[in-house]
Design an enzyme around this catalytic site. Sequence first.
Site, PDB file in Angstrom:
ATOM      1  N   LYS A 272      -0.547   0.630  -3.206  1.00  0.00           N
ATOM      2  CA  LYS A 272      -0.432  -0.590  -2.404  1.00  0.00           C
ATOM      3  C   LYS A 272       0.219  -1.696  -3.231  1.00  0.00           C
ATOM      4  O   LYS A 272      -0.043  -1.826  -4.423  1.00  0.00           O
ATOM      5  CB  LYS A 272      -1.822  -1.012  -1.935  1.00  0.00           C
ATOM      6  CG  LYS A 272      -1.865  -2.165  -0.942  1.00  0.00           C
ATOM      7  CD  LYS A 272      -3.307  -2.406  -0.495  1.00  0.00           C
ATOM      8  CE  LYS A 272      -3.423  -3.543   0.497  1.00  0.00           C
ATOM      9  NZ  LYS A 272      -4.824  -3.756   0.944  1.00  0.00           N
TER      10      LYS A 272
ATOM     11  N   SER B 181      -5.844  -4.015   5.703  1.00  0.00           N
ATOM     12  CA  SER B 181      -4.507  -4.440   5.296  1.00  0.00           C
ATOM     13  C   SER B 181      -3.710  -3.342   4.578  1.00  0.00           C
ATOM     14  O   SER B 181      -2.524  -3.508   4.307  1.00  0.00           O
ATOM     15  CB  SER B 181      -4.612  -5.648   4.346  1.00  0.00           C
ATOM     16  OG  SER B 181      -5.320  -5.305   3.167  1.00  0.00           O
TER      17      SER B 181
ATOM     18  N   SER C   5     -10.347  -2.967   4.428  1.00  0.00           N
ATOM     19  CA  SER C   5      -8.892  -2.812   4.377  1.00  0.00           C
ATOM     20  C   SER C   5      -8.408  -1.424   3.991  1.00  0.00           C
ATOM     21  O   SER C   5      -7.227  -1.127   4.146  1.00  0.00           O
ATOM     22  CB  SER C   5      -8.289  -3.839   3.416  1.00  0.00           C
ATOM     23  OG  SER C   5      -8.281  -5.114   3.999  1.00  0.00           O
TER      24      SER C   5
END
Length: 524
Positions: A76, A171, A195
């Site tokens: 990420k 997210s 997330s």
Amino acid sequence: MLGLTLREVALALREGKVSPTELCQRCLHFIRKTKFLNAYVTVTEEIALKQAEQAEKRFLKGETLGPLDGIPIAVKDNFSTASIQTTCASQMLKGYIPPFNATVVQKLLDQGAVLMGKTNLDEFAMGSGSTDTIFGPVRNPWGYSRQYQERCAQNPEDTKDSSDWLITGGSSGGSAASVASLTCFASLGSDTGGSTRNPAANCGVVGLKPTYGLLSRHGLIPLVNSMDVPGILTRSVHDAATVLGVLGGHDPKDSTTVPEPFKPFSLPDEIDVRNVCVGIPREYHAPGLSKEILAHWTKAAELFEKAGARVVEVSLPHTQHSIVCYHVLCTAEVASNMARFDGLEYGHRSTIDSSTEVMYASTRHEGFNDVVRGRILSGNYFLLKQNYDRYFVKAQKVRRLISNDFMKVFSSGVDVLLTPTTLSDASRYSEFIKEDNRTRSAQEDIFTQCANMAGLPAVTLPVALSERNLPISLQFIGQGFREKNLLTVAKWYEQQVKFPLIEFQDVADHVSEFPKKTKSASAS
């Protein structure tokens, strides 16, 4: 080959059925074919091929660095990566290149993992759809699956607008999409209120949030220091345990990691759940829970009972206040953490600099989107001298009550809690953006953020396909630092449901440019 689990492809590498270089090239090819998903911010093709070649040389010598040697992974884009752009999907950090690797990234590389690239996310991880990003929203791979397309052909009213794609959740939407779309075998996400688990549920992959303090946060650009945890996304529970074994342990650079040594563990293939007590929290029967997810939640409880496990209803009375409490604490810490982005030392700096104060204000206005600015303003309001006790201190007290609820349940003999992960299967983009970010996050994180408030481990896994042929997932919450017990129970249920692998239509049929207002992912 790309549809194998990490465990299976590691065996194929050791047996010489595929070389690390060939595997890397296949993943890169599929990254290009699925570029329309917008899962990657940066594709590190040259770095990946070099790492794969090094792994191949080791294999030819009969050497290996560990269980991830030669395995393609993604990270990420809020984890610092040396010499690779790290943006947090924000204008504020666009072009920023860290001089060091996050600890968890370095541990992956030390084990010989092959870094395919950095994945897309909501700006500074503030969101639950992976839609609030300067690189454009991430598309859910299941929207392009053979299963879903066949369903749509039978029900044309479901797809009146072909450009209306499915969200991944957030997210860590890019990380979930990268694993689900078969472009890597594991991915790092972050989990502050769900997330990692939220997008894992929407994309039909396994998402693990470890106990707070088990994995280092050094190099993870912070959102909420007291809740942030590096997350793990894989295609199976066993794979999640494998990656956890590589990442866990104390880090001198992160004082919040526990000093006790972490011992990697393996999960048994033959699992007996007759001595397991599964708790069903009555408060998780939340408004808006879809009938399909409720049905599979009930089915799971029945399967455990039939296998000899004890299934009991439990109460977590303060969870009804959790999402409001989370909002206060989250925004307060966001206000503190975002103060470092002032345009002086790194990141975006405004050209409007008639005074220091003007430069600060214009830099932050230009660098942050509305969501980030809104959370900063909310947090500063809660931290005002006249509001501090009324909001921040009270929220901390409620957080302790939420944690005590979990402790009380686990001390009564319950081993794991079984809950939904999301209210429904993946939403369509047009429906999702009807609500503001704050409302959407409250809806999407309703079942997940409690584990962050209490610092407990939790894992979500796909259990079935919905009527729309989209993934339905359930969540298991365990006791702190007892990941082996939690994942063993989760693996048992995974064996019972045998969730199908995604079957892509010819992805070339779906390659299209995003609308002009949406920026496509860049490659390096």
